[in-house]
Motif scaffolding. Sequence first.
Motif, PDB file in Angstrom:
ATOM      1  N   ASN A  42       0.959  -0.994   0.055  1.00  0.00           N
ATOM      2  CA  ASN A  42      -0.059  -0.313  -0.074  1.00  0.00           C
ATOM      3  C   ASN A  42       0.898   1.086  -0.126  1.00  0.00           C
ATOM      4  O   ASN A  42       0.990   1.250   0.654  1.00  0.00           O
ATOM      5  CB  ASN A  42      -1.161  -0.544   0.923  1.00  0.00           C
ATOM      6  CG  ASN A  42      -1.987   1.055   1.140  1.00  0.00           C
ATOM      7  OD1 ASN A  42      -1.268   2.645   1.309  1.00  0.00           O
ATOM      8  ND2 ASN A  42      -3.501   1.147   1.616  1.00  0.00           N
ATOM      9  N   PRO A  43       0.953   2.325  -0.908  1.00  0.00           N
ATOM     10  CA  PRO A  43       1.948   3.063  -1.037  1.00  0.00           C
ATOM     11  C   PRO A  43       1.812   4.314  -0.025  1.00  0.00           C
ATOM     12  O   PRO A  43       2.520   5.113  -0.127  1.00  0.00           O
ATOM     13  CB  PRO A  43       0.918   4.021  -2.234  1.00  0.00           C
ATOM     14  CG  PRO A  43       0.860   2.838  -3.437  1.00  0.00           C
ATOM     15  CD  PRO A  43      -0.160   1.724  -2.278  1.00  0.00           C
ATOM     16  N   ILE A  44       0.258   4.179   0.412  1.00  0.00           N
ATOM     17  CA  ILE A  44       0.234   4.953   1.274  1.00  0.00           C
ATOM     18  C   ILE A  44       0.967   4.773   3.183  1.00  0.00           C
ATOM     19  O   ILE A  44       1.897   5.365   3.977  1.00  0.00           O
ATOM     20  CB  ILE A  44      -1.289   5.475   1.841  1.00  0.00           C
ATOM     21  CG1 ILE A  44      -1.774   6.210   0.984  1.00  0.00           C
ATOM     22  CG2 ILE A  44      -1.910   6.511   3.456  1.00  0.00           C
ATOM     23  CD1 ILE A  44      -3.459   6.261   0.337  1.00  0.00           C
ATOM     24  N   VAL A  45       0.848   3.482   3.170  1.00  0.00           N
ATOM     25  CA  VAL A  45       1.292   2.711   4.165  1.00  0.00           C
ATOM     26  C   VAL A  45       3.727   2.820   3.924  1.00  0.00           C
ATOM     27  O   VAL A  45       3.546   3.208   5.491  1.00  0.00           O
ATOM     28  CB  VAL A  45       1.408   1.186   4.742  1.00  0.00           C
ATOM     29  CG1 VAL A  45       2.061   1.144   5.544  1.00  0.00           C
ATOM     30  CG2 VAL A  45      -0.532   1.478   5.151  1.00  0.00           C
ATOM     31  N   PHE A  46       3.582   2.369   3.271  1.00  0.00           N
ATOM     32  CA  PHE A  46       5.154   2.412   2.844  1.00  0.00           C
ATOM     33  C   PHE A  46       5.032   4.338   3.015  1.00  0.00           C
ATOM     34  O   PHE A  46       6.288   4.573   3.418  1.00  0.00           O
ATOM     35  CB  PHE A  46       5.041   2.254   1.021  1.00  0.00           C
ATOM     36  CG  PHE A  46       6.533   2.364   1.181  1.00  0.00           C
ATOM     37  CD1 PHE A  46       7.222   1.452   1.783  1.00  0.00           C
ATOM     38  CD2 PHE A  46       7.083   3.646   0.424  1.00  0.00           C
ATOM     39  CE1 PHE A  46       9.043   1.632   1.072  1.00  0.00           C
ATOM     40  CE2 PHE A  46       8.601   2.945  -0.024  1.00  0.00           C
ATOM     41  CZ  PHE A  46       9.280   2.201   0.434  1.00  0.00           C
ATOM     42  N   SER A  51       9.363   7.338   6.339  1.00  0.00           N
ATOM     43  CA  SER A  51      10.658   8.288   6.417  1.00  0.00           C
ATOM     44  C   SER A  51      10.285   7.583   8.781  1.00  0.00           C
ATOM     45  O   SER A  51      11.033   8.874   9.162  1.00  0.00           O
ATOM     46  CB  SER A  51       9.715   8.922   6.596  1.00  0.00           C
ATOM     47  OG  SER A  51       8.383   9.336   7.136  1.00  0.00           O
ATOM     48  N   LYS A  52       9.909   6.806   8.951  1.00  0.00           N
ATOM     49  CA  LYS A  52       9.986   6.472  10.351  1.00  0.00           C
ATOM     50  C   LYS A  52      10.888   5.415  10.210  1.00  0.00           C
ATOM     51  O   LYS A  52      11.670   4.647  11.902  1.00  0.00           O
ATOM     52  CB  LYS A  52       8.708   6.493  11.259  1.00  0.00           C
ATOM     53  CG  LYS A  52       8.051   8.065  10.882  1.00  0.00           C
ATOM     54  CD  LYS A  52       6.535   7.920  11.783  1.00  0.00           C
ATOM     55  CE  LYS A  52       5.840   8.819  11.779  1.00  0.00           C
ATOM     56  NZ  LYS A  52       4.780   9.232  10.863  1.00  0.00           N
ATOM     57  N   ALA A  53      10.623   4.287   9.566  1.00  0.00           N
ATOM     58  CA  ALA A  53      11.286   2.987  10.034  1.00  0.00           C
ATOM     59  C   ALA A  53      12.319   2.455   9.247  1.00  0.00           C
ATOM     60  O   ALA A  53      13.259   2.714   8.709  1.00  0.00           O
ATOM     61  CB  ALA A  53      10.804   2.275   8.285  1.00  0.00           C
ATOM     62  N   THR A  54      13.803   2.451  10.292  1.00  0.00           N
ATOM     63  CA  THR A  54      14.945   2.337  10.320  1.00  0.00           C
ATOM     64  C   THR A  54      14.848   0.959   9.800  1.00  0.00           C
ATOM     65  O   THR A  54      14.732   0.048  10.706  1.00  0.00           O
ATOM     66  CB  THR A  54      15.263   3.059  11.796  1.00  0.00           C
ATOM     67  OG1 THR A  54      15.645   1.994  12.524  1.00  0.00           O
ATOM     68  CG2 THR A  54      15.475   4.140  11.444  1.00  0.00           C
ATOM     69  N   ILE A  55      16.136   0.963   9.385  1.00  0.00           N
ATOM     70  CA  ILE A  55      17.386  -0.546   9.591  1.00  0.00           C
ATOM     71  C   ILE A  55      16.600  -1.364  10.391  1.00  0.00           C
ATOM     72  O   ILE A  55      16.392  -2.737  10.762  1.00  0.00           O
ATOM     73  CB  ILE A  55      18.203  -1.135   8.924  1.00  0.00           C
ATOM     74  CG1 ILE A  55      18.531  -0.361   7.030  1.00  0.00           C
ATOM     75  CG2 ILE A  55      19.167  -1.798   8.974  1.00  0.00           C
ATOM     76  CD1 ILE A  55      17.734  -1.045   6.444  1.00  0.00           C
TER      77      ILE A  55
END
Length: 82
Positions: A42-46, A51-55
């Motif tokens: 889902n492009p919105i979820v991605f 912008s928040k999820a780090t490795i």
Amino acid sequence: MSYDIKEFDINEGTLIGDIAKRYPFIREFLIELSPKFAKLKNPIVFKAMSSKATIALVSEKSGFEVEDLINKIKNHIKEKSL
């Protein structure tokens, strides 16, 4: 298209969105890597997660060790560079 892994440092604090900007195919790779990332289709979820999820966070959610995930991402980028 050729990708140069050496010019972009990927570490536990790197944002997935930063990797995806440079290597757009990484999104699909993550989805294939773990069923836990199916929501990233889902492009919105991605966009929200990128912008928040780090490795480190992605590693935690996927069950992969941080270094293992980094190596998988780097190897995939190298494969795409061939």
